[in-house]
Motif scaffolding. Structure first.
Motif, PDB file in Angstrom:
ATOM      1  N   ASP A   1       0.834  -1.211   0.000  1.00  0.00           N
ATOM      2  CA  ASP A   1       0.000   0.000   0.000  1.00  0.00           C
ATOM      3  C   ASP A   1       0.865   1.256   0.000  1.00  0.00           C
ATOM      4  OD1 ASP A   1      -2.180  -1.619   0.059  1.00  0.00           O
ATOM      5  OD2 ASP A   1      -2.652  -1.318   2.177  1.00  0.00           O
ATOM      6  N   GLY A   2       1.934   1.209   0.807  1.00  0.00           N
ATOM      7  CA  GLY A   2       2.811   2.368   0.895  1.00  0.00           C
ATOM      8  C   GLY A   2       3.477   2.671  -0.435  1.00  0.00           C
ATOM      9  N   CYS A   3       3.989   1.618  -1.073  1.00  0.00           N
ATOM     10  CA  CYS A   3       4.674   1.830  -2.362  1.00  0.00           C
ATOM     11  C   CYS A   3       3.677   2.270  -3.432  1.00  0.00           C
ATOM     12  CB  CYS A   3       5.402   0.561  -2.782  1.00  0.00           C
ATOM     13  SG  CYS A   3       6.822   0.190  -1.731  1.00  0.00           S
TER      14      CYS A   3
ATOM     15  N   SER B   1       0.892   3.934  -2.972  1.00  0.00           N
ATOM     16  CA  SER B   1       0.481   5.329  -2.756  1.00  0.00           C
ATOM     17  C   SER B   1       1.620   6.296  -3.064  1.00  0.00           C
ATOM     18  CB  SER B   1      -0.071   5.547  -1.342  1.00  0.00           C
ATOM     19  OG  SER B   1       0.956   5.523  -0.405  1.00  0.00           O
ATOM     20  N   LEU B   2       2.849   5.815  -2.873  1.00  0.00           N
ATOM     21  CA  LEU B   2       3.997   6.658  -3.242  1.00  0.00           C
ATOM     22  C   LEU B   2       3.996   6.887  -4.754  1.00  0.00           C
ATOM     23  CD1 LEU B   2       6.516   7.974  -1.889  1.00  0.00           C
ATOM     24  CD2 LEU B   2       7.790   5.961  -2.583  1.00  0.00           C
ATOM     25  N   ILE B   3       3.738   5.816  -5.506  1.00  0.00           N
ATOM     26  CA  ILE B   3       3.699   5.934  -6.967  1.00  0.00           C
ATOM     27  C   ILE B   3       2.542   6.826  -7.403  1.00  0.00           C
ATOM     28  CG2 ILE B   3       3.199   4.643  -9.087  1.00  0.00           C
ATOM     29  CD1 ILE B   3       4.754   2.286  -7.864  1.00  0.00           C
TER      30      ILE B   3
ATOM     31  N   GLU C   1       0.620   9.077  -5.593  1.00  0.00           N
ATOM     32  CA  GLU C   1       0.529  10.452  -5.099  1.00  0.00           C
ATOM     33  C   GLU C   1       1.819  11.250  -5.273  1.00  0.00           C
ATOM     34  OE1 GLU C   1      -1.054  10.427  -1.080  1.00  0.00           O
ATOM     35  OE2 GLU C   1      -2.206   8.638  -1.573  1.00  0.00           O
ATOM     36  N   HIS C   2       2.922  10.551  -5.394  1.00  0.00           N
ATOM     37  CA  HIS C   2       4.206  11.266  -5.536  1.00  0.00           C
ATOM     38  C   HIS C   2       5.043  10.682  -6.675  1.00  0.00           C
ATOM     39  CE1 HIS C   2       3.655  13.574  -1.837  1.00  0.00           C
ATOM     40  NE2 HIS C   2       3.207  12.469  -1.292  1.00  0.00           N
ATOM     41  N   PRO C   3       4.501  10.679  -7.879  1.00  0.00           N
ATOM     42  CA  PRO C   3       5.290  10.144  -9.002  1.00  0.00           C
ATOM     43  C   PRO C   3       6.604  10.895  -9.199  1.00  0.00           C
ATOM     44  CG  PRO C   3       3.363  11.327  -9.807  1.00  0.00           C
ATOM     45  CD  PRO C   3       3.200  11.191  -8.320  1.00  0.00           C
TER      46      PRO C   3
ATOM     47  N   ILE D   1       8.584  11.906  -6.859  1.00  0.00           N
ATOM     48  CA  ILE D   1       9.586  11.312  -5.958  1.00  0.00           C
ATOM     49  C   ILE D   1      10.097  10.001  -6.550  1.00  0.00           C
ATOM     50  CG2 ILE D   1       9.890  10.166  -3.712  1.00  0.00           C
ATOM     51  CD1 ILE D   1       8.207  12.320  -2.437  1.00  0.00           C
ATOM     52  N   VAL D   2       9.162   9.182  -7.067  1.00  0.00           N
ATOM     53  CA  VAL D   2       9.577   7.895  -7.658  1.00  0.00           C
ATOM     54  C   VAL D   2      10.445   8.145  -8.890  1.00  0.00           C
ATOM     55  CG1 VAL D   2       8.813   5.672  -8.545  1.00  0.00           C
ATOM     56  CG2 VAL D   2       7.497   6.801  -6.764  1.00  0.00           C
ATOM     57  N   ASP D   3      10.066   9.136  -9.669  1.00  0.00           N
ATOM     58  CA  ASP D   3      10.906   9.517 -10.817  1.00  0.00           C
ATOM     59  C   ASP D   3      12.314   9.865 -10.357  1.00  0.00           C
ATOM     60  OD1 ASP D   3       9.066   9.148 -12.749  1.00  0.00           O
ATOM     61  OD2 ASP D   3       8.543  11.258 -13.012  1.00  0.00           O
ATOM     62  N   HIS D   4      12.372  10.601  -9.286  1.00  0.00           N
ATOM     63  CA  HIS D   4      13.670  11.054  -8.803  1.00  0.00           C
ATOM     64  C   HIS D   4      14.490   9.879  -8.282  1.00  0.00           C
ATOM     65  CE1 HIS D   4      16.400  14.255  -7.770  1.00  0.00           C
ATOM     66  NE2 HIS D   4      16.659  13.601  -6.658  1.00  0.00           N
TER      67      HIS D   4
END
Lengths: 70, 172
Positions: free
Chosen positions: A45-47, A49-51, A53-55, A57-60
């Motif tokens: 769930d955490g990963c 939601s990271l993808i 809501e915060h693409p 950050i994942v891009d970075h």
């Protein structure tokens, strides 16, 4: 705190008494608390939601924002 | 708990999780890695190699540490952030993933894929915990870079990794 000379002369009975007075093993700083549910779900769930809501950050993290390799 | 007394002389032996449980955990890790690498346009699942024995090692070592907590911390369960941090720690040690491609430029780009995936997992776990307490999660790229650098070049102990996770969580 005590002097080394005193510490060396401490008897087993004195040591046991002091240990008991201190409440035994110190767990004051134990902050473990399970948030609940399956850990696998927690991580997934955490990963997810990271993808979602915060693409950015994942891009970075993935280096996608670095220069693309042709 | 998976440590049992195997004889009457106080000898204890670690018994790994059953194979089904190990398999589910393995699938979970691989699934998350797949999600993470789906972000990459220049590699596919066929370009990625997985060392299965290292994945098993990671799962077993995390499981052992959970028992350690139960034994030495008054039967408490390790919390999820610590568990995620332990997975991250062992991922950095065993480095189970690699990218096998013919183009050296692409191979070079993914030389640190384990570290980047570890960062993704850690931040995913922190994000989940932060969500659960109802706070807003955000991070600056500078910090992500610093953490990524630390994952690649610093010696972070298990305890330091747990501290990083819990400190991040507490910061929101």
């Amino acid at each position: 705190m005590r002097k080394l000379s005193e510490a060396l002369n401490m008897t087993l009975e004195e040591y046991k008494d002091e240990y008991a007075q201190a409440g035994g093993y110190n767990t004051r700083f134990n902050t473990n608390h399970r948030l609940g549910g399956l850990f696998r779900d927690f991580l997934a769930d955490g990963c997810a939601s990271l993808i979602k809501e915060h693409p950015d950050i994942v891009d970075h993290i993935s280096g996608k924002q670095d220069k693309e390799v042709e | 708990m998976s440590i049992i007394e195997t004889d009457k002389k106080g000898v204890y032996t670690y018994i790994p999780s059953d194979q089904e449980e190990m398999y589910r955990d393995r699938q979970a890790i691989l699934g998350l890695f797949h999600e993470y690498t789906a972000y990459q346009s220049d590699i596919t699942d066929d370009d990625i190699l997985v060392d299965d024995s290292s994945i098993s090692e990671i799962l077993i070592r995390v499981d052992k540490r959970k028992d350690y907590f139960k034994i030495f911390h008054n039967k408490t369960d390790i919390d999820e952030l610590k568990e995620a941090a332990l997975i991250v720690y062992w991922l950095l040690k065993f480095r189970p993933f690699s990218v096998s491609v013919s183009l050296p430029e692409i191979a070079q780009k993914y030389v640190d894929i384990n570290e980047r995936f570890a960062l993704f997992l850690l931040l995913g776990a922190v994000k989940r915990a932060v969500d659960m307490k109802g706070a807003e999660f955000s991070l600056k790229n500078d910090y992500i870079d610093l953490l990524g650098y630390a994952f690649r070049y610093w010696d972070l102990s298990k305890e330091a990794m747990m501290l990083v996770a819990e400190t991040l969580y507490a910061a929101f």
